[in-house]
Design a protein around this motif. Sequence first.
Motif, PDB file in Angstrom:
ATOM      1  N   PRO A 177      22.154  32.903 -10.513  1.00  0.00           N
ATOM      2  CA  PRO A 177      23.265  33.317 -10.465  1.00  0.00           C
ATOM      3  C   PRO A 177      24.104  33.111 -11.778  1.00  0.00           C
ATOM      4  O   PRO A 177      24.074  31.962 -12.173  1.00  0.00           O
ATOM      5  N   VAL A 178      24.964  33.948 -12.171  1.00  0.00           N
ATOM      6  CA  VAL A 178      25.823  33.746 -13.461  1.00  0.00           C
ATOM      7  C   VAL A 178      26.742  32.597 -13.147  1.00  0.00           C
ATOM      8  O   VAL A 178      27.181  31.882 -14.137  1.00  0.00           O
ATOM      9  N   ALA A 179      27.153  32.576 -12.061  1.00  0.00           N
ATOM     10  CA  ALA A 179      28.285  31.267 -11.844  1.00  0.00           C
ATOM     11  C   ALA A 179      27.569  30.137 -11.664  1.00  0.00           C
ATOM     12  O   ALA A 179      28.336  29.037 -11.989  1.00  0.00           O
ATOM     13  N   LEU A 180      26.201  30.031 -11.812  1.00  0.00           N
ATOM     14  CA  LEU A 180      25.518  28.676 -11.813  1.00  0.00           C
ATOM     15  C   LEU A 180      24.995  28.278 -13.223  1.00  0.00           C
ATOM     16  O   LEU A 180      24.432  27.355 -13.378  1.00  0.00           O
ATOM     17  N   GLY A 181      25.164  29.547 -14.002  1.00  0.00           N
ATOM     18  CA  GLY A 181      24.588  29.000 -15.350  1.00  0.00           C
ATOM     19  C   GLY A 181      23.690  30.058 -15.997  1.00  0.00           C
ATOM     20  O   GLY A 181      22.897  29.671 -16.920  1.00  0.00           O
ATOM     21  N   GLY A 182      23.227  30.956 -15.043  1.00  0.00           N
ATOM     22  CA  GLY A 182      22.114  31.863 -15.525  1.00  0.00           C
ATOM     23  C   GLY A 182      22.656  33.355 -15.659  1.00  0.00           C
ATOM     24  O   GLY A 182      23.828  33.715 -16.094  1.00  0.00           O
ATOM     25  N   LEU A 183      21.844  34.431 -15.395  1.00  0.00           N
ATOM     26  CA  LEU A 183      22.194  35.810 -15.564  1.00  0.00           C
ATOM     27  C   LEU A 183      21.781  36.606 -14.321  1.00  0.00           C
ATOM     28  O   LEU A 183      22.404  37.849 -14.173  1.00  0.00           O
ATOM     29  N   GLY A 184      21.371  36.056 -13.133  1.00  0.00           N
ATOM     30  CA  GLY A 184      21.294  36.806 -11.977  1.00  0.00           C
ATOM     31  C   GLY A 184      20.303  38.033 -12.039  1.00  0.00           C
ATOM     32  O   GLY A 184      20.713  38.953 -11.347  1.00  0.00           O
TER      33      GLY A 184
ATOM     34  N   GLU B  65      32.331  38.923 -19.443  1.00  0.00           N
ATOM     35  CA  GLU B  65      32.293  40.290 -19.710  1.00  0.00           C
ATOM     36  C   GLU B  65      31.032  40.957 -18.564  1.00  0.00           C
ATOM     37  O   GLU B  65      31.066  42.172 -18.414  1.00  0.00           O
ATOM     38  N   GLY B  66      30.513  40.116 -17.660  1.00  0.00           N
ATOM     39  CA  GLY B  66      29.510  40.541 -16.887  1.00  0.00           C
ATOM     40  C   GLY B  66      28.171  40.914 -17.765  1.00  0.00           C
ATOM     41  O   GLY B  66      28.133  40.414 -18.969  1.00  0.00           O
ATOM     42  N   LEU B  67      27.275  41.707 -17.163  1.00  0.00           N
ATOM     43  CA  LEU B  67      25.932  42.166 -18.061  1.00  0.00           C
ATOM     44  C   LEU B  67      26.436  43.242 -19.011  1.00  0.00           C
ATOM     45  O   LEU B  67      25.753  44.357 -18.734  1.00  0.00           O
TER      46      LEU B  67
ATOM     47  N   PHE C 169      25.595  30.104 -24.525  1.00  0.00           N
ATOM     48  CA  PHE C 169      26.678  31.170 -25.060  1.00  0.00           C
ATOM     49  C   PHE C 169      26.351  32.394 -24.475  1.00  0.00           C
ATOM     50  O   PHE C 169      27.442  33.010 -24.256  1.00  0.00           O
ATOM     51  N   ILE C 170      25.274  32.650 -24.067  1.00  0.00           N
ATOM     52  CA  ILE C 170      24.927  34.207 -23.195  1.00  0.00           C
ATOM     53  C   ILE C 170      25.549  33.874 -21.945  1.00  0.00           C
ATOM     54  O   ILE C 170      26.221  35.009 -21.285  1.00  0.00           O
ATOM     55  N   ASN C 171      25.361  32.828 -21.354  1.00  0.00           N
ATOM     56  CA  ASN C 171      26.187  32.602 -19.974  1.00  0.00           C
ATOM     57  C   ASN C 171      27.636  32.565 -20.006  1.00  0.00           C
ATOM     58  O   ASN C 171      28.179  33.342 -19.057  1.00  0.00           O
ATOM     59  N   GLU C 172      28.183  32.281 -20.734  1.00  0.00           N
ATOM     60  CA  GLU C 172      29.710  32.194 -21.051  1.00  0.00           C
ATOM     61  C   GLU C 172      30.019  33.520 -21.158  1.00  0.00           C
ATOM     62  O   GLU C 172      31.212  33.868 -20.647  1.00  0.00           O
ATOM     63  N   LEU C 173      29.563  34.301 -22.059  1.00  0.00           N
ATOM     64  CA  LEU C 173      29.612  35.792 -22.475  1.00  0.00           C
ATOM     65  C   LEU C 173      29.661  36.584 -21.039  1.00  0.00           C
ATOM     66  O   LEU C 173      30.406  37.492 -20.734  1.00  0.00           O
ATOM     67  N   ALA C 174      28.456  36.277 -20.488  1.00  0.00           N
ATOM     68  CA  ALA C 174      28.291  36.875 -18.997  1.00  0.00           C
ATOM     69  C   ALA C 174      29.512  36.530 -18.038  1.00  0.00           C
ATOM     70  O   ALA C 174      29.884  37.635 -17.384  1.00  0.00           O
ATOM     71  N   ARG C 175      29.985  35.349 -18.094  1.00  0.00           N
ATOM     72  CA  ARG C 175      31.152  34.822 -17.267  1.00  0.00           C
ATOM     73  C   ARG C 175      32.180  35.746 -17.162  1.00  0.00           C
ATOM     74  O   ARG C 175      33.021  36.188 -16.386  1.00  0.00           O
TER      75      ARG C 175
END
Length: 491
Positions: free
Chosen positions: A310-317, A379-381, A371-377
């Motif tokens: 999940p995004v909240a834990l450092g991934g993309l879900g 802006e979402g996907l 960097f991708i995870n921070e951006l996903a937090r």
Amino acid sequence: MTVRHSEADEETPLLRSESQGHHKRKHNPIPWGQFSILLILQLAEPLTSQVIYPFAPELIRHIGITHGDETRVGYYVGLMQSIFFATQALTVLHWSRISDHIGRKPVIMTGLMGLSISMYCFGLSRTFWGAVISRSLNGALNGNIGVMKSMLAEITDPTNIAQAYAFMPIAWSTGATLGPIIGGSLSKPAERFPSLFGNSEFFKTYPYFLACSIPATFSAIACFVTLFFLKETVRNPLSIRQLLRLSPKVAAAERDAQLPKSLDVDDESRPLPLRRLLVPRVIIAAGNYAFLAIVDITLRAIQPVFYSTPVALGGLGLEPQTIGMILSLYGVTNGIVQIFLFGRIHDRFGTKRVYLTGIASVLPVFALFPFINELARLEGLSTTVWALVLGQALLSIIINFSYGCVFIFITASAPNKASLGSVNGMAQMVVSIMRTVGPATANSLFSLSIDTQHHYMNGYFVYYALSALVVFAFWVGTFLPDKTMSDEESE
């Protein structure tokens, strides 16, 4: 590196200096008949290894060994991936040594049948330890990696070996493309295709059997292709009975580092004792292959876990089918790039430069994860996130150039051609050890990093640690010979 030009070295004269000027190389044609069969047979390895990647995190959750703790998924996925290489490390040298004596075909057939049986068993596993035992069987019976590389070197020569290695990624990329598609699309068929499998209690009980049965069946078919169409490359191979008769004598002779002349094994046309293979050029080439492997396997291990967390834990879900499509896109593009660019880039810049560039390219790949995870937090996907995900996947292609280069170094390091299987087996044994440690370590670091109690370096400790590993692997690469593949082979 200074190389002695003995009769043994003439069998594999790839370490002779290129520094005497750049001459136009006359390439001998690749024997496409046998070479194509080898490429097809090599499909079995990536198919069976890559098919589980899209659904591996979901499988771990499904069997319940984590008891709902999402931070433990990465740990068990890494352990399941590593056990294959652990058992392979225990047996691959023995398979390669045996192939030097009894021939390549019997060993390849045993490995293919082992892949087939173990994948059927994996699809029928309902517990974590059942999956682990299946993967262990997969690794223990599979000695094909080093043996097939030996065959490739035996059917080519120094004028076309780089071109041949440029085509090797076809097999891996095709398998790396089809494997995730099969794994992501055919897992849980009763839920995904209810009109076809909705009434099947078997596929509800074993939701991953259909996905595993495809590469398992392919491996079984490949075994028969080997039997009927692949030509043996070892001259005058021994029978199993002859090998068993010689084994005690050979073992005793190796302890004395001198084989009896009556066995005709001291001759350069026969495989050398292991002690005579432990020379600097073999150790350096095998060591670099090992560090290349651990850098690559740690990247490939955390990639699907990062995608599924999940995004909240450092991934993309992401869902398994989406992960499969990303990995498949990577596989297709990698195959195209390797085929059309590796040979040209290798001839233009040289083996060592291309190898080191491939290793260094992993640093920005690891840097993009946080960097991708921070951006996903934030802006979402979003479109930007997807562009970075695809860009990162494509950037990770560059490291694959290093594989063709290190295979050339390993082939060149063999003291004589008859010991090529043993040299590849030694290298593969060390690589298997690294690949045993790699996935478990990387995913454990990932789980440790995202642990809510510690949250080391804002959850990104794993990427700092793996970047340090890349720097060390680059340093090890500087010990490789500066030049390979003599342009004056015809002289």
